[in-house]
Write a protein that holds these residues in place. Structure first.
Motif, PDB file in Angstrom:
ATOM      1  N   PHE A 186       0.816  -1.206   0.000  1.00 31.49           N
ATOM      2  CA  PHE A 186       0.000   0.000   0.000  1.00 31.49           C
ATOM      3  C   PHE A 186       0.858   1.267   0.000  1.00 31.49           C
ATOM      4  CE2 PHE A 186      -3.048   3.165   1.656  1.00 31.49           C
ATOM      5  CZ  PHE A 186      -4.040   2.982   0.700  1.00 31.49           C
ATOM      6  N   ASP A 187       2.058   1.187   0.566  1.00 24.89           N
ATOM      7  CA  ASP A 187       2.968   2.340   0.487  1.00 24.89           C
ATOM      8  C   ASP A 187       3.292   2.667  -0.966  1.00 24.89           C
ATOM      9  OD1 ASP A 187       2.980   2.542   3.196  1.00 24.89           O
ATOM     10  OD2 ASP A 187       4.993   1.725   3.502  1.00 24.89           O
ATOM     11  N   ALA A 188       3.550   1.623  -1.767  1.00 27.27           N
ATOM     12  CA  ALA A 188       3.861   1.841  -3.186  1.00 27.27           C
ATOM     13  C   ALA A 188       2.661   2.445  -3.916  1.00 27.27           C
ATOM     14  CB  ALA A 188       4.275   0.522  -3.831  1.00 27.27           C
ATOM     15  N   ILE A 189       1.470   1.917  -3.623  1.00 29.43           N
ATOM     16  CA  ILE A 189       0.251   2.456  -4.240  1.00 29.43           C
ATOM     17  C   ILE A 189       0.026   3.900  -3.795  1.00 29.43           C
ATOM     18  CG2 ILE A 189      -2.270   2.240  -4.297  1.00 29.43           C
ATOM     19  CD1 ILE A 189      -1.878  -0.809  -4.098  1.00 29.43           C
ATOM     20  N   ARG A 190       0.201   4.145  -2.507  1.00 32.16           N
ATOM     21  CA  ARG A 190      -0.020   5.487  -1.950  1.00 32.16           C
ATOM     22  C   ARG A 190       0.901   6.516  -2.606  1.00 32.16           C
ATOM     23  NH1 ARG A 190       1.989   5.762   3.876  1.00 32.16           N
ATOM     24  NH2 ARG A 190       3.931   5.870   2.672  1.00 32.16           N
TER      25      ARG A 190
END
Length: 509
Positions: A186-190
């Protein structure tokens, strides 16, 4: 203290809900205790009330397992059971909310591209395929042509491709997950969506409130909102705990980019789905990527659930791709949910896939908690000589669900269904295929997926994709242990006792 800082709002909401539910239960039992002084009159009233409840319940359209569950509650807990049924068991309790959501779904589905010639072509070329396709068509989910499909046999492969496509987005990125969780995925998506918002691209994130509790920090959500990401919780649990509407979750997983590329499958935006920190051994999941005309159907499903959550009507055509697609084959995205009960597209499609098979039915599912009709459908197929094989987890994520899954092994094995457990870890992929088509999506073979959750999936007859799925299934079997009917019969008495009790409550799993 760290837990409170990270998930403070979620923690407070759930503590309040638990407290209020406890107050309700105490009041119910308190009322029963007070009425003991009037035993004769209460007994007579219970008999009359039981008759008034049980007779309509027997005639109810709901699944027999739900009837058994509530009959057990009513007969085991006089007075208390009657009150619980009145508060939470009546089909009409959540009727208005379901009707509101279904109206939104219907408004979205009117926008679908209903192109009857595709169904006619299917009827001419393959009657078995036509039956399934025509059923979905009549439920509001038409057949689309000119759609390329790609299969990802593991979640990490899907995320790698998905993140690359997000970086190329030029209009919008829409996401819906049951679970979003802080971590590498989710960090990458965020990071990507924050940059895209700064470029003027619209980003929406819809996540299930119960499915993401204690997974995503309050600060993460607030930071996304602060930069302009539109983010919503589906069915906040504090809003409807008193009616147990909190049971009805969105289990859908949809990512749509620019109306041209879409993803769905078993994966959530969490590290365990990419085998970064899975607590249950190797996490076997899957996803499919669509590029072409059928993405419009997935987009409508996303927008309908967003509209239902925000309670604002959408301009659907605003987000439709203007591109003319010419490559790719047939596929048919669809959705299902409790607002449409007693119609259950997910359940019906699974039964269709089994009944129309001439040679084989292969299934992967994290849970095998089925009703009598589905059990009989599988058993009849096996008795008819169809090669029916099911893969379930070797390492479970929920012990009670595992017990109930194993409870269903017996009659299936006895009828000739072959059941395998994925020994390296947790089987989370949700697939059913026969020799000519396949369904990939979010639908588990359990009561929650068939009756309580909002789900989505894609049915496709594309031979290349079906062949890929079959090859992956056969490869996965090499890491599985086959179950045996004799071993099932000889399972410990303690296990049998637990399963006998749990099967009364199977409709809650």
């Amino acid at each position: 203290m760290r837990l409170f800082i990270r998930y403070g709002k979620s923690l407070i909401r759930y503590l309040v809900i638990v407290l209020l539910l406890m107050v309700q239960i105490i009041c119910i039992f308190g009322l029963a205790y007070f009425l003991r002084h009037y035993a004769i009159y209460v007994y007579l009233a219970i008999e009359i009330l039981s008759l008034l409840i049980l007779v309509p319940l027997v005639a109810d359209e709901r699944n027999a397992a739900y009837k058994l569950y509530w009959m057990s509650v009513i007969l085991t807990l006089p007075i208390v059971g009657h009150i619980m049924f009145h508060l939470w068991g009546k089909d009409k309790v959540n009727k208005s909310e379901h009707a509101r959501i279904q109206r939104t779904v219907n408004r979205a589905n009117i926008q679908q591209d209903f192109q009857k010639p595709f169904v006619v072509e299917m009827h001419r070329d393959n009657p078995e395929k036509w039956k399934i396709s025509n059923y979905l068509y009549r439920q509001g989910y038409p057949l689309y042509n000119h759609t390329k499909m790609k299969y990802f046999p593991l979640g990490e492969f899907a995320f790698e491709d998905m993140i690359a496509e997000m970086k190329k987005a030029s209009r919008y990125i829409f996401m819906s997950f049951f679970t979003i969780a802080d971590g590498q995925i989710f960090d990458a998506i965020r990071d990507i969506v924050q940059e895209k918002v700064r470029e003027g691209i619209e980003v929406r994130v819809l996540y299930d409130d119960a499915g993401s509790v204690f997974q995503i920090a309050d600060a993460t959500v607030e930071k996304l909102k602060a930069v302009g990401v539109r983010i919503l919780r589906f069915n906040p649990v504090e809003r409807s705990y008193h009616r147990l509407f909190l049971n009805y979750r969105t289990h859908q997983k949809i990512v749509v980019i620019d109306g041209e590329t879409g993803y769905t499958g078993g994966i959530n935006a969490s590290d365990r789905y990419a085998n970064i920190n899975s607590p249950y051994g190797h996490w076997k999941d899957c996803a499919v990527k669509l590029y072409g005309s059928a993405v419009w159907s997935m987009l409508l499903t996303f927008l309908s659930m967003w509209s239902a959550s925000e309670n604002v009507e959408e301009d659907y055509q605003k987000y439709k791709s203007k591109r003319e697609f010419t490559d790719g084959g047939y596929c048919q995205p669809f959705a299902d949910g409790p607002s449409n009960n007693p119609e259950n597209e997910g359940l019906d499609i699974f039964r269709h896939m089994i009944q129309e098979a001439n040679r084989e039915v292969f299934i992967t599912t994290p849970y095998l908690i089925i009703d009598d009709t589905m059990r009989d459908t599988l058993c009849l197929a096996a008795k008819s000589g169809i090669d029916v094989r099911i893969i379930t987890p070797g390492i479970p994520d929920k012990k009670r669900a595992k017990l109930l899954t194993e409870w269903h092994y017996g009659p299936l094995l006895k009828s000739g269904v072959r059941i395998f457990e994925y020994e390296p870890g947790f089987m989370h992929a949700k697939i059913i295929m026969n020799e000519f088509s396949a369904v990939v999506g979010t639908i588990n073979m359990d009561f929650r997926s068939f009756f309580l959750h909002y789900e989505n999936a894609v049915w496709t007859p594309q031979k290349e994709l079906v062949d890929e799925l079959r090859a992956d299934f056969m490869e996965t079997l090499k890491s599985c242990r086959e179950m045996n009917y004799v071993d099932w019969v000889r399972r410990p008495l303690k296990i049998k006792f637990q399963q006998y009790i749990l099967q009364v409550f199977r409709c809650q799993f």
